[in-house]
Design an enzyme around this catalytic site. Sequence first.
Site: not given
Ligand code: NOJ
Ligand code: CA
Length: 699
Positions: A198, A211, A401, A471-472, A490, A496
């Site tokens: 990110e 790098s 989620h 995500h992550e 993501e 975000e």
């Molecule tokens: C990071 C995620 O990218 C985001 O979409 C999410 O709302 C938050 N973490 C909390 O889970």
């Molecule tokens: Ca994120």
Amino acid sequence: MYKSKANCLFGNKSLINYSNNISGMKIPFLILIGLLLTSCSKKEVSSLMINSPDKKIQVHFDITNTKPVYSVTFEGKKIINGSKLGLEFKHQEPLTGNFEVTEVVRNTVDKKWEQVWGEKKEVRNHYNEALIRLKEKSGNKRKLNIVFRVFDDGLGFSYEIPKQDTLDSLYITNEVTEFGLSDNYTTWFIPANYESYEALYQNKLASEVESANTPITFESADKSVFVSIHEANLTDYAGMTLKKQPGSDLNFEADLVPWPDGVKVKTKTPMSTPWRTIQISNSAEKLIESTLILNLNEPNKLKDVSWVKPCKYIGVWWGMHLGVHTWTLGEQHGATTKRMKEYIDFASENNIDAVLAEGWSTGWEKWGKPKAFDFVTPYEDFDLKEIVAHAKKKDVKIMGHHETGGDAQYYDQQIKEAFELYKSMGINYLKTGYAGPIQPSKQYHHGQYMVNHYRKVVETAARYRLNVNAHEPIKPTGIRRTYPNMMSREGARGMEWNGWSEGNPPEHHTILPFTRILAGPLDYTPGIFDLLYKNAGKRVKWNNLDKGNSGINTTLSKQLALYVVFYSPLQMASDLIKNYKDQPAFQFIRDVPVDWENTKVLNAQIGDYVTIVRKDINSDDWYLGAITDENERELNVKLDFLDHKKEFIAERYKDTKDSHWKNNPYPLQILKQKVSYNDTLSIKLAAGGGQAIRFKAVQ
Ligand code: NOJ
Ligand code: CA
């Protein structure tokens, strides 16, 4: 497995093996061996060439001073200079030299296959392959194979360590793969990071890059060569980053993400590494159209894919990032039964397939603590059963989620129970999150432990009919071909960040399609309409990254264009639903599909602008997205991609002459005009702007 069309001859062993390959033809081949032995025995052949089917890419493989080396040319220009290959181990001598080639098996494949969903339905898998078998000349005479596959849009190579008495369990401490650039290309990259992708992309000369995470993308000064280095089929191995070789300007080498003890990969023979990929083209447009990464993955393993469906979704989400709702229980709690029902009703009325709820289950108040998150106990103001029943009645799906906070170990322990709950509720979309340091401690997000964890989630999800949006995540490497329920992820600096950091600058969007998205779909979550947060209400600062950002840094029509430009089979309309009410521009989000029959890139300059058109898989309609960086510009676009026998109404969502990303992002004009394939449209983009068009076929 390797059926040769032709064999490259490396001394007599390869000839004998080859003759054995072809049953019933031994005698003629033995005669041939006899003839060739004379010419080969004096001068041992130690190099070979593998061409792409169109012959524009040539990979040269050599044994130089007993060490394997490869180089690459494209359209007669050197791209990669002679570069090292090999592996190093903890309890073993390195497999980097003292080699001879024992056999080369060549193969050509030209097959078409269909994606379950994707940027285009049909993909051509056309390559020339050479499997090069190496053996040490002395000592334990260990074996190493290197496989090259050369396509018209680039190449991949992979190491295979066959099963052998002297090599069983392996601790790989270093992959000696080198990418020696032949020129000081302009480079788009994010610095190597074992935990996160990110970051904002940087644009420097290759000589200035120390790098990088992959994909890393290069462009020659005369814009005749575009190259992107990444990997495909990252399975049971560590993620690869690149680092500059000490003392070198242009030589990168693989730097694998380690385990806590410093070992990179713990494995056993027989094993093979992910493909190291080099996408190559003579235009930025073609780089985006490349299917190399997908072709280097295994075919779909899921038998029944009736439940694997791309979707558009909204969710209780942006309010938390803005700081007007909370994930935790309390007065401002976002995911309440009441709000969920409102979102479900909105989805049902607006051609949105699914609704996401974040902060629905207990544990958010323990953020940062071990074993914080609960995946089965809803907060008291979130009635899961009632919500699911309401969604069913309205024919809307729920996206569940699971935020783990990085605690993969704890998630692992609960995964079956958590997935069981969703299955019993008929939920088949799941967003996951790993926002925090990984547990077990000192593991990295991108190391082998987590690569295996992420895969286990995808495989387990498939058994519970869950489509995954991670995500992550670990970066995409084409696994979606094998497990099409691994839909989107993501792994980039997404929307975000506009909620709480200094935000994503206009240029960011014009780099992502040529870097991160080359690897696979991106859940960027576009569609914020309240671009300057005029309508947000009182915002609360909730993390240390909060720089009090006051906007999205795009015009409104650029938000719409992102639905076409940023490929994802899961596309969120990410704003609070109140911001979509009575907004004519929302019609584009209602209309835009998430599954495509075909994709074409009409124009592109990395970091400046890009125009992409995609054909809906379910109709004759096409959609166009054009975006620019902080500079306004005019692009002329030929409509010759449209069906020649049909007429179309172009529904255009455009910037006006006054639109500007910074202070005046809202002005947007909707225009309808009749067009056909022989028309050219002039597309004017405001600074930080974009244009979205639906080409509606006239029946
Ligand atoms: C990071 C995620 O990218 C985001 O979409 C999410 O709302 C938050 N973490 C909390 O889970
Ligand atoms: Ca994120």
